[in-house]
Design an enzyme around this catalytic site. Structure first.
Site, PDB file in Angstrom:
ATOM      1  N   GLY A 168       0.567  -1.045   0.334  1.00  0.00           N
ATOM      2  CA  GLY A 168       0.566   0.230  -0.392  1.00  0.00           C
ATOM      3  C   GLY A 168       0.803   1.141   0.287  1.00  0.00           C
ATOM      4  O   GLY A 168      -0.150   2.089   0.034  1.00  0.00           O
ATOM      5  N   CYS A 307      10.346  -4.136  -9.459  1.00  0.00           N
ATOM      6  CA  CYS A 307      11.216  -4.039  -8.991  1.00  0.00           C
ATOM      7  C   CYS A 307      12.399  -4.966  -9.817  1.00  0.00           C
ATOM      8  O   CYS A 307      12.871  -5.252  -8.846  1.00  0.00           O
ATOM      9  CB  CYS A 307      11.587  -3.764  -7.658  1.00  0.00           C
ATOM     10  SG  CYS A 307      10.489  -5.059  -7.025  1.00  0.00           S
TER      11      CYS A 307
END
Length: 735
Positions: A168, A307
């Site tokens: 989040g 990533c």
């Protein structure tokens, strides 16, 4: 031509917990892929073997923003001055502002443990940050992971989808961006109004979705909807009355990935890194991106990010959708954005490795290799071929962030703009009664691979993950255990999550259902809103929601913005599996008893309270006596209340406590016993920042002899620090 073998080499160091850092296979693979120029390899790999600094950002637009920004700056100056007597030790401390982050609200910190032991000021600051993080006033977040939401350029009024949202941190950035006032608005104070717009935060696993709700709870956003669907099958939204398809203005597509860009933060990944990791996720990543583009409105923007360093997960996925979309899709040039942050352009050439053999084109593969290696994994044709030059230009607009450039982790970001409908948009959408399989077939027909890309639940694909690169962890997902596999998104949506659902209904609908046939009210609102002076008007009841099936005494009531309410009404029979809307507003104290207001929604409900004392005190600094169950307190009085009671528990004070000012005791004694109340104080106004126009609104409970403020320990700490502006005073009085 296919080729075998690449140069070997590698360096090894011991990381935290005895994890060995470095991998010969990693060196072989990425040197062959030439992800960085040869003369940068040593700097890149050497930095990858080191620990990652701590980075955090202050949440914008809150009571605490201005205070925390000035406090961090003062603490940094004081702490560094305290180390002037030991220059060698001072050299080990890094404490800098992240210049490219908006409003300079982000920081990069590296404080070795020996320095913490020798510098009480830095140790105290470290403890302060930990507690503020728990209170939700700051977020610990890797620096380059802050980039995707910034490039998405979310604005007030947008409807935004975060497809893979947990835990989040990026979703929080989207909510903060939504809360900023529109450009040219006369109201420059984002905290003085209810934001317009909506963020739909989705995660494929229910456990992670609830973790997302937990991490975002202190933002108290009425503009949030949390859903749980497999991202590649995220359902379309259809207007219940017209059947018209609704689209999102902005979409964040931060997909599950192998995560080797997080090796500095999670060195345990070195032990599990292998040559074929990227192959196992490419298909899923492509499915999610295609789905996101289908949900995006024409003219809207989508960020695709990972990533990972692997071009199979990055440029190959982007290249595949560019190939299929043609002129309908454009990679946005971001060279003028965040210019202080060093980056490299996207790759235009790479190879695919399978079982020690490199392949430059799909035509070089044959036989069983084609079960693992797909056409979409390969780069575009050479630029001299017809129409290929434009594709190379597009891919070079992608952004690659490397550890050695700005002392960060690794990240890949691509900003896409939808110019026209996608070719696969022409296939039928899933109707409200359609199954997951029907929708998957519709998506697969537009993929150019015979639908193979969506049949991830087949036996072949299960076997593929056995030897072709299973999900090895999603380490970028801040807050998860290091190395935890993130396989939830790779699973097809459960059938019960695709059935027609009505998980929430408005309180207005419930009150109408419970009212008697002769039109007499049910009395539910008398227990929920009347004690606080909240009118039973339709607009407010439309903004409050309860779970279905309804109860004559729901345990909890949620408050949502008008945009979220409209969206929930328009969803109708769309197959949305919603697990949370807005922020918690009221909670039933006991069966048949009253409801207490929750702090999450108190800020938004305060303007609706019809109390003369609230209106009078909003513009003045005097303390007016409240009526019913709302009491006005001064800032110093609030500081006294927060300091009362035992550490680690809710602030609690006897109404007979003689240390309280007489006026405050009188106001507390006027409250109805055995009932909830609301304490309201003006926000800090020194400095003239955003907090000056905000009110501090705290729910409480009035017992027979005592009053309690219903706060968790971390929120209590943060408020006490805000009022006293000094952490040492906070610690001595609260702890």
């Amino acid at each position: 031509m296919a080729s075998s073998g690449v140069p070997h080499g590698g360096a090894y160091e011991s990381g935290p917990g005895g994890n060995e850092r470095g991998s010969e296979d990693f060196v072989r693979y990425y040197q062959a892929q030439r992800i960085v120029p040869d003369d940068e390899w040593e700097a890149f790999y050497g930095r990858l073997l080191t620990d990652l600094n701590t980075t955090f950002r202050i949440v914008s637009g809150t009571l605490h923003t201005d205070f925390l920004r000035s406090f961090v700056e003062d603490c940094r100056r004081d702490a560094l001055e305290s180390l002037t007597s030991d220059p060698e030790l001072a050299k080990e401390v890094q404490f800098t502002t992240i210049e490219w982050y908006p409003d300079h609200l982000a920081y990069d910190v590296a404080i070795p443990r020996p320095v913490l032991r020798k510098s009480p000021a830095l140790k105290q600051f470290h403890e302060f940050l930990v507690k503020q993080s728990e209170a939700g006033t700051i977020f610990r977040q890797e620096a380059v992971s802050m980039v995707p939401p910034l490039l998405l350029d979310v604005r007030s009024g947008h409807t935004v989808l975060d497809m893979c949202a947990a835990p989040g941190s990026k979703t929080a950035q989207l909510i903060e961006a939504l809360s900023k006032p529109p450009e040219g608005s006369a109201d420059s104070n984002s905290s003085n109004r209810e934001p317009d717009g909506c963020v739909v935060a989705n995660d494929g696993e229910s456990r992670r979705a609830h973790m997302l709700i937990h991490h975002l709870r202190h933002l108290s956003s009425p503009n949030l909807i949390v859903t749980t669907h497999s991202a590649q099958f995220f359902p379309h939204l259809f207007d219940a009355s017209t059947g018209e398809r609704l689209f999102f203005d902005r979409i964040l597509c931060d997909v599950p990935c192998t995560g080797d860009g997080t090796l500095r933060k999670a060195p345990s990944l070195w032990n599990r890194w292998h040559l074929h990791m990227g192959l196992g996720l490419h298909k899923l990543q492509l499915q999610i991106l295609r789905r996101g583009l289908k949900l995006l409105k024409t003219g809207g923007r989508l960020v695709y990010s990972t990533c990972s360093f692997n071009p199979i997960e990055n440029e190959a996925v982007v290249n595949a959708v560019l190939d299929e979309a043609g002129e309908a899709l454009e990679v946005v040039d971001c060279s003028d954005e965040l210019t202080e942050l060093a980056r490299r352009p996207g790759l235009t050439t790479w190879q695919v490795l399978w079982k020690d053999t490199w392949y430059s084109t799909f035509d070089e593969t044959q036989g069983r290799v084609r079960r693992k290696v797909k056409p979409s994994m390969f780069p575009p044709p050479p630029p001299q071929e017809p129409h290929a030059s434009h594709r190379h230009t597009q891919l070079r607009r992608c952004l690659r962030f490397f550890p050695h450039l700005s002392n960060t982790g690794g990240f890949f970001v691509c900003l896409l703009e939808k110019r026209a409908a996608m070719p696969w948009d022409s296939f039928p959408d899933q109707a409200a009664t359609s199954s997951t399989t029907e929708d998957a077939v519709g998506e697969g027909q537009g993929e150019g691979e015979g639908g193979e890309g969506v049949t991830i639940d087949t036996e072949e694909n299960e076997n593929e993950n056995d030897d072709g690169g299973a999900v090895e962890g999603d380490e970028e997902r801040e807050g998860e255990r290091e190395g935890e596999a993130s396989t939830s998104e790779a699973q097809p949506a459960a059938k019960d999550s695709w059935r027609s659902q009505e998980d929430f209904m408005s309180l207005k609908q419930l009150v109408q259902q419970l009212s008697s046939a002769d039109g007499r009210p049910c009395g539910l609102w008398d227990r929920i809103g009347m004690p606080f002076g909240l009118p039973a008007d339709g607009d407010l009841l439309d903004a409050l929601f309860v779970r279905t099936p309804p109860s004559d005494a729901p345990k909890k009531v949620w408050y949502a913005s008008s945009r979220v309410g409209q969206l929930l009404q328009r969803i109708g029979k769309s197959p949305y599996k919603i697990i949370s809307v807005g922020c918690p507003a009221f909670e039933r104290v006991s069966t048949g008893g009253p409801y207490r207001m929750l702090q999450h929604a108190a800020r938004w409900l305060l303007p609706r309270i019809q109390h003369p004392s609230i209106a009078a005190a909003a513009a003045e600094d005097d303390v007016a006596k409240g009526t019913q169950q709302v009491v006005r307190v001064g800032r110093e009085e609030l500081g006294l209340l927060l300091a009362k009671g035992e550490a680690g528990k809710m602030p609690r004070v006897s109404m007979k406590d003689e240390s309280l000012p007489e006026g405050l005791r009188g106001r507390l004694e006027s409250l109805t016993r055995e009932a909830p109340f609301l304490a309201v104080a003006r926000g800090p106004d020194d400095g003239g920042g955003e907090a000056a126009a905000m009110s501090i609104v705290l729910p409480g409970w009035c017992g027979r002899q005592n009053v309690e403020l219903m706060l968790d320990d971390n929120t209590r700490y943060a408020l006490h620090a805000l009022i006293h502006k000094h952490t040492s005073k906070t610690q001595s009085q609260v702890e």
